[in-house]
Scaffold this motif. Structure first.
Motif, PDB file in Angstrom:
ATOM      1  N   LEU A  67       9.706   0.862  -7.909  1.00 55.26           N
ATOM      2  CA  LEU A  67       8.648   1.493  -8.701  1.00 55.26           C
ATOM      3  C   LEU A  67       9.152   1.799 -10.113  1.00 55.26           C
ATOM      4  O   LEU A  67       8.450   1.605 -11.105  1.00 55.26           O
ATOM      5  CB  LEU A  67       8.166   2.772  -7.998  1.00 55.26           C
ATOM      6  CG  LEU A  67       7.076   3.570  -8.718  1.00 55.26           C
ATOM      7  CD1 LEU A  67       5.833   2.723  -8.921  1.00 55.26           C
ATOM      8  CD2 LEU A  67       6.726   4.830  -7.922  1.00 55.26           C
ATOM      9  N   TYR A 121      14.686  11.563  -7.295  1.00 49.40           N
ATOM     10  CA  TYR A 121      14.181  11.455  -5.915  1.00 49.40           C
ATOM     11  C   TYR A 121      15.103  10.562  -5.087  1.00 49.40           C
ATOM     12  O   TYR A 121      15.498  10.901  -3.967  1.00 49.40           O
ATOM     13  CB  TYR A 121      12.772  10.844  -5.866  1.00 49.40           C
ATOM     14  CG  TYR A 121      11.686  11.625  -6.572  1.00 49.40           C
ATOM     15  CD1 TYR A 121      11.826  12.983  -6.833  1.00 49.40           C
ATOM     16  CD2 TYR A 121      10.506  11.004  -6.962  1.00 49.40           C
ATOM     17  CE1 TYR A 121      10.830  13.691  -7.481  1.00 49.40           C
ATOM     18  CE2 TYR A 121       9.496  11.705  -7.602  1.00 49.40           C
ATOM     19  CZ  TYR A 121       9.667  13.051  -7.874  1.00 49.40           C
ATOM     20  OH  TYR A 121       8.679  13.738  -8.501  1.00 49.40           O
ATOM     21  N   GLN A 154       0.847   4.285  -2.899  1.00 50.01           N
ATOM     22  CA  GLN A 154       0.817   5.716  -2.631  1.00 50.01           C
ATOM     23  C   GLN A 154       1.875   6.433  -3.482  1.00 50.01           C
ATOM     24  O   GLN A 154       1.626   7.514  -4.013  1.00 50.01           O
ATOM     25  CB  GLN A 154       1.081   5.957  -1.140  1.00 50.01           C
ATOM     26  CG  GLN A 154       0.287   7.104  -0.587  1.00 50.01           C
ATOM     27  CD  GLN A 154       0.493   7.233   0.911  1.00 50.01           C
ATOM     28  OE1 GLN A 154       1.615   7.211   1.408  1.00 50.01           O
ATOM     29  NE2 GLN A 154      -0.593   7.368   1.637  1.00 50.01           N
ATOM     30  N   MET A 155       3.025   5.824  -3.615  1.00 50.82           N
ATOM     31  CA  MET A 155       4.076   6.445  -4.424  1.00 50.82           C
ATOM     32  C   MET A 155       3.713   6.465  -5.899  1.00 50.82           C
ATOM     33  O   MET A 155       3.966   7.434  -6.591  1.00 50.82           O
ATOM     34  CB  MET A 155       5.396   5.703  -4.223  1.00 50.82           C
ATOM     35  CG  MET A 155       6.012   5.983  -2.880  1.00 50.82           C
ATOM     36  SD  MET A 155       7.746   5.523  -2.902  1.00 50.82           S
ATOM     37  CE  MET A 155       7.614   3.786  -2.714  1.00 50.82           C
ATOM     38  N   ILE A 215      11.771   3.224  -4.298  1.00 41.44           N
ATOM     39  CA  ILE A 215      11.658   4.037  -5.500  1.00 41.44           C
ATOM     40  C   ILE A 215      12.216   3.277  -6.711  1.00 41.44           C
ATOM     41  O   ILE A 215      11.620   3.266  -7.778  1.00 41.44           O
ATOM     42  CB  ILE A 215      12.371   5.391  -5.310  1.00 41.44           C
ATOM     43  CG1 ILE A 215      11.617   6.188  -4.225  1.00 41.44           C
ATOM     44  CG2 ILE A 215      12.437   6.170  -6.607  1.00 41.44           C
ATOM     45  CD1 ILE A 215      12.233   7.515  -3.880  1.00 41.44           C
ATOM     46  N   SER A 273       0.841  -1.198   0.000  1.00 38.03           N
ATOM     47  CA  SER A 273       0.000   0.000   0.000  1.00 38.03           C
ATOM     48  C   SER A 273       0.876   1.248   0.000  1.00 38.03           C
ATOM     49  O   SER A 273       0.509   2.277  -0.563  1.00 38.03           O
ATOM     50  CB  SER A 273      -0.995  -0.013   1.164  1.00 38.03           C
ATOM     51  OG  SER A 273      -0.368   0.264   2.369  1.00 38.03           O
ATOM     52  N   ALA A 274       2.065   1.157   0.599  1.00 38.75           N
ATOM     53  CA  ALA A 274       3.001   2.278   0.521  1.00 38.75           C
ATOM     54  C   ALA A 274       3.481   2.463  -0.920  1.00 38.75           C
ATOM     55  O   ALA A 274       3.626   3.583  -1.403  1.00 38.75           O
ATOM     56  CB  ALA A 274       4.191   2.046   1.441  1.00 38.75           C
ATOM     57  N   LEU A 296      12.311   9.575 -11.096  1.00 38.35           N
ATOM     58  CA  LEU A 296      12.402   8.720  -9.905  1.00 38.35           C
ATOM     59  C   LEU A 296      13.841   8.647  -9.388  1.00 38.35           C
ATOM     60  O   LEU A 296      14.083   8.661  -8.192  1.00 38.35           O
ATOM     61  CB  LEU A 296      11.853   7.323 -10.207  1.00 38.35           C
ATOM     62  CG  LEU A 296      10.323   7.256 -10.266  1.00 38.35           C
ATOM     63  CD1 LEU A 296       9.871   5.900 -10.775  1.00 38.35           C
ATOM     64  CD2 LEU A 296       9.696   7.544  -8.907  1.00 38.35           C
ATOM     65  N   ARG A 300      14.224   4.144   1.778  1.00 39.59           N
ATOM     66  CA  ARG A 300      13.072   4.426   0.922  1.00 39.59           C
ATOM     67  C   ARG A 300      13.472   4.450  -0.551  1.00 39.59           C
ATOM     68  O   ARG A 300      12.661   4.212  -1.441  1.00 39.59           O
ATOM     69  CB  ARG A 300      12.495   5.784   1.345  1.00 39.59           C
ATOM     70  CG  ARG A 300      11.048   5.969   1.006  1.00 39.59           C
ATOM     71  CD  ARG A 300      10.208   4.944   1.693  1.00 39.59           C
ATOM     72  NE  ARG A 300       8.796   5.232   1.515  1.00 39.59           N
ATOM     73  CZ  ARG A 300       7.848   4.498   2.032  1.00 39.59           C
ATOM     74  NH1 ARG A 300       8.161   3.459   2.769  1.00 39.59           N
ATOM     75  NH2 ARG A 300       6.596   4.795   1.842  1.00 39.59           N
ATOM     76  N   ASP A 321       1.474   9.276  -6.843  1.00 41.36           N
ATOM     77  CA  ASP A 321       1.905  10.575  -6.333  1.00 41.36           C
ATOM     78  C   ASP A 321       1.740  11.681  -7.385  1.00 41.36           C
ATOM     79  O   ASP A 321       2.223  11.559  -8.509  1.00 41.36           O
ATOM     80  CB  ASP A 321       3.376  10.477  -5.926  1.00 41.36           C
ATOM     81  CG  ASP A 321       3.775  11.631  -5.052  1.00 41.36           C
ATOM     82  OD1 ASP A 321       3.938  11.419  -3.848  1.00 41.36           O
ATOM     83  OD2 ASP A 321       3.900  12.766  -5.567  1.00 41.36           O
ATOM     84  N   PRO A 322       1.064  12.772  -7.008  1.00 44.13           N
ATOM     85  CA  PRO A 322       0.825  13.837  -7.985  1.00 44.13           C
ATOM     86  C   PRO A 322       2.119  14.507  -8.469  1.00 44.13           C
ATOM     87  O   PRO A 322       2.212  14.914  -9.626  1.00 44.13           O
ATOM     88  CB  PRO A 322      -0.052  14.838  -7.226  1.00 44.13           C
ATOM     89  CG  PRO A 322       0.080  14.487  -5.780  1.00 44.13           C
ATOM     90  CD  PRO A 322       0.412  13.032  -5.717  1.00 44.13           C
ATOM     91  N   ARG A 323       3.103  14.621  -7.603  1.00 44.45           N
ATOM     92  CA  ARG A 323       4.358  15.257  -8.029  1.00 44.45           C
ATOM     93  C   ARG A 323       5.041  14.424  -9.110  1.00 44.45           C
ATOM     94  O   ARG A 323       5.514  14.956 -10.110  1.00 44.45           O
ATOM     95  CB  ARG A 323       5.277  15.412  -6.828  1.00 44.45           C
ATOM     96  CG  ARG A 323       6.678  15.843  -7.226  1.00 44.45           C
ATOM     97  CD  ARG A 323       7.494  16.229  -6.018  1.00 44.45           C
ATOM     98  NE  ARG A 323       8.853  16.574  -6.375  1.00 44.45           N
ATOM     99  CZ  ARG A 323       9.690  17.154  -5.534  1.00 44.45           C
ATOM    100  NH1 ARG A 323       9.294  17.462  -4.304  1.00 44.45           N
ATOM    101  NH2 ARG A 323      10.911  17.444  -5.900  1.00 44.45           N
TER     102      ARG A 323
END
Lengths: 98, 586
Positions: B135, B113, B80-81, B132, B76-77, B110, B128, B84-86
């Motif tokens: 993803l 980030y 969320q990524m 990324i 679920s995390a 990505l 984290r 992400d709107p950004r």
């Protein structure tokens, strides 16, 4: 027609490890329930609270004071909900977020 | 013919053509797109994103269903990524304003980030970055439409040989066609290994470098019982394995019948066979196979899965699920046994970065210096004790003082509960794991104070022979049949018998059929094993008499070398249960 509004407040980062995984997930999840634009500003950097990446890159440490700004039709409720998360130290009941 | 050995994490033997998945290095074929195609490219990005989100959601559901919601939360995390709107805004901007390709844009954004997070010098945030990259991989895979797509469009059975499989890839393997898998990297406690067990397909991890010599399509034998992969086996080996598979199929059917039968020797001695479990869900594997209870309920998963320490109610809920499912059958709950090979992030700061974590602050030692955490767990165990037949067990006890301290804290917690009027079982049996040689040497003294012993052979062997079984250079020293280990077990059994205390063996040793006659002959009457092994163990017990077991154990104890002991026991087993031997190794 609902009234548009802008609300500004200050919040303090209380979790010991700063704005990390769990608080971050909780903030995004909460923010997404409002239609208002919600931002947190720290050290001249502004983060969209609906963006996990924005919040991560804000890198706000414990004790930091952030400016919270909400604007939109549910600005007041959003400001309340977000500042409540900070005030309660992101404590949660049950196992909602791990 | 080439043979590679790794860590067996899910049993079974399969033969088939190999599908090779190397480590993924995505090559982005074009960095720019045609200006006319910008809208199409943005559309392509969104379509890929949608597919990725759908995949993540189905991973979350699957993993939640199989392993519990706390594992699903990993995904679920990720979701969320991905939403992400950004991320979406910046990728779109690169495509629209700089005519970059979606592949390039996704990777660039990505990675920037991840790069920034890594530069912050913060441990939590730099970890984290790994999420990324995950993803990025997912998105590129969708956009490029290549890579591990081959895992989705299978039309014939294959054995997957990969550098690594992510938990999500493992969770979504099409078990209709994927007969089994093996990876170069990974450990016993990785999520990938755990998921393989849940899928019930043979799997091996930690093979080491082996992909270079495989081009794909070769015939491979994957032996999930022994952790072996045989590439291009000669015809003789293939024939032997095929023959073995036919017989193993037969015996699997027969073992299925064992589930309903009691573990009783030919001369009427009832033996207790319980199951070892890690997750609450696994209790059904025990019940289904006719286990006499749960002999070892590991509680580490509660600490390894989340970003926060489990609350008392997290503990309580997990314990109640197992205790209630077992009815009157005993459930032995082992308190936190963490350290060495599995350190949860949330406790990481408390671990000494010592050269020898196996000899460091771990297990009960950690609980004893972290009283609030320990008490939370004990409170939950005591509260759960009113719902069934609960026993509490302390791991890695090495001195009497440690046991007494642990027991004292348990008494404190009982007092607290009493003051608060919360019900619990006051005479809950309190036992200890015997896994440090000092505990064996002082077994008589311990036997006076404990209600039961459980011998954890895995650590006992490692500590006794001073070898790390995961280190291939010395793993050959790790032998359950070592005469020193036989003697230590004998010492514990004698001390316990003298004081009328029950003993269980709950390590890997008790899941291996060949050791059963030996252990019963030594006087052991209670085993706790991985649930999958229970039918096999019953089969051995039911083909054995105690007098025969005594003869076997006496002869085994007279041998000098682990090799001779194990060879002898293997011979005896093949005499007692010839079919069973054929299904173990070739």
């Amino acid at each position: 027609m609902e009234s548009e509004g802008v609300v500004c407040r200050h919040v303090r980062v209380t979790p010991e490890e700063g704005l990390h995984l769990r608080p971050l997930q909780m903030l995004v999840r909460k923010a997404l329930t409002f239609s208002s634009t919600i931002t947190l500003t720290f050290d001249g950097r502004r983060a969209d609270v609906k963006s996990a990446f924005d919040l991560m890159l804000l890198a706000a440490p414990t004790g930091a004071i952030l400016s919270l700004e909400t604007s939109g039709s549910d600005a007041a409720a959003a400001a309340d909900a977000i500042s409540e998360l900070f005030e309660t130290g992101f404590s949660i009941s049950g196992s909602e977020v791990r | 013919m080439k043979v590679y050995t790794g860590i067996a994490v899910s049993p079974g033997v399969v033969t088939g053509p190999v599908l090779v998945l190397g480590s993924e290095n995505f090559r982005i074929p074009r960095k720019y797109v045609n200006r006319d195609a910008i809208d199409d490219e943005i559309h392509r990005f969104h379509a890929a994103l949608e597919d990725v989100c759908r995949d993540i959601k189905s991973n979350e559901q699957l993993v939640s269903a199989q392993l519990g919601a706390q594992y699903g939360a990993i995904f679920s995390a990720h979701l969320q990524m991905a939403q992400d709107p950004r991320l979406i805004r910046e990728v779109e901007a690169l495509i629209r304003e700089q005519t970059r390709s979606p592949e390039f844009a996704v990777s660039r954004v990505l990675r920037s980030y991840a790069d920034q997070l890594e530069k912050m010098g913060d441990r939590y945030l730099s970890e984290r970055a790994l999420d990324i990259f995950d993803l990025e991989k997912r998105l590129l895979r969708q956009l490029l439409g290549e890579s591990r797509q081959e895992l989705r469009n299978l039309t014939e059975p294959v054995i997957v040989l990969a550098h690594d499989l992510t938990p999500s890839e493992t969770a979504t393997l099409d078990t209709k066609f994927v007969l089994g898998f093996a990876t170069e990297v990974g450990g016993r406690t990785s999520h990938t290994a755990i998921l393989a067990g849940a899928l019930e397909i043979p799997a091996i991890v930690g093979l080491g470098r082996c992909l270079a010599g495989v081009s794909g399509g070769e015939t491979v034998i994957l032996d999930g019982d022994n952790g072996r992969v045989i590439i291009d086996p000669d015809s003789e080996t293939v024939a032997r394995v095929q023959d073995m598979q036919i017989r193993s199929e037969k015996i699997r059917t027969r073992l299925g019948l064992m589930e309903a039968l009691p573990a009783e020797t030919e001369d009427g001695q009832r033996v207790t066979i319980c199951g070892n479990i890690e997750f609450p869900e696994e209790v059904r594997h025990c019940i289904k196979r006719g286990a006499d209870g749960v002999g070892l309920y590991r509680t580490e998963f509660l600490f390894l899965s989340g970003n926060r320490e489990p609350s008392e109610s997290d503990h309580y809920e997990a314990y109640c699920r197992v205790v209630e499912a077992c009815g009157d059958l005993p459930v032995v709950i082992r308190t936190l046994d963490i350290g060495a090979d599995k350190v949860p992030q949330l406790l990481a700061s408390q671990f000494s970065k010592s050269q020898n974590p196996m000899l460091g602050l771990r297990s009960i030692r950690l609980s004893l210096i972290n009283t609030p955490m320990f008490k939370r767990q004990l409170r939950a165990i005591l509260r759960a004790s009113v719902h069934g037949n609960v026993r509490v067990m302390f791991p890695l006890i090495s001195t009497l003082l440690e046991f007494r301290q642990a027991k004292m804290i348990l008494m404190d917690v009982m007092e607290d509960l009493e003051d608060e009027g919360i019900p619990f079982q006051r005479n809950i049996p309190i036992g200890m794991m015997v896994e440090v040689p000092s505990a064996v040497i002082l077994a008589e003294e311990f036997a006076r104070e404990v209600d039961f012993f459980s011998i954890g052979t895995n650590d006992l062997i490692q500590y006794t022979l001073a070898c790390d079984r995961s280190d291939p250079a010395v793993a050959n020293l790790y032998r359950s049949g070592d005469p020193s280990i036989l003697r230590l077990i004998q010492m514990v059994l004698r001390a316990a018998e003298k004081h009328g205390k029950p003993v269980t063996v709950c390590g890997q040793m008790s899941s291996e059929p060949r050791f059963i006659p030996l252990l019963l002959g030594m006087g052991l009457r209670s085993l706790s094993a991985t649930p999958q092994a229970i039918p096999r163990l019953k089969e051995v017990v039911r083909n054995l008499s105690i007098s025969e077991a005594v003869r076997i154990s006496q002869h085994a104890s007279s041998l000098d070398l682990a090799r001779d002991v194990e060879h002898y026991l293997q011979g005896e087993l093949s005499r007692l249960c010839p079919d069973l031997v054929d299904t173990i190794g070739f």
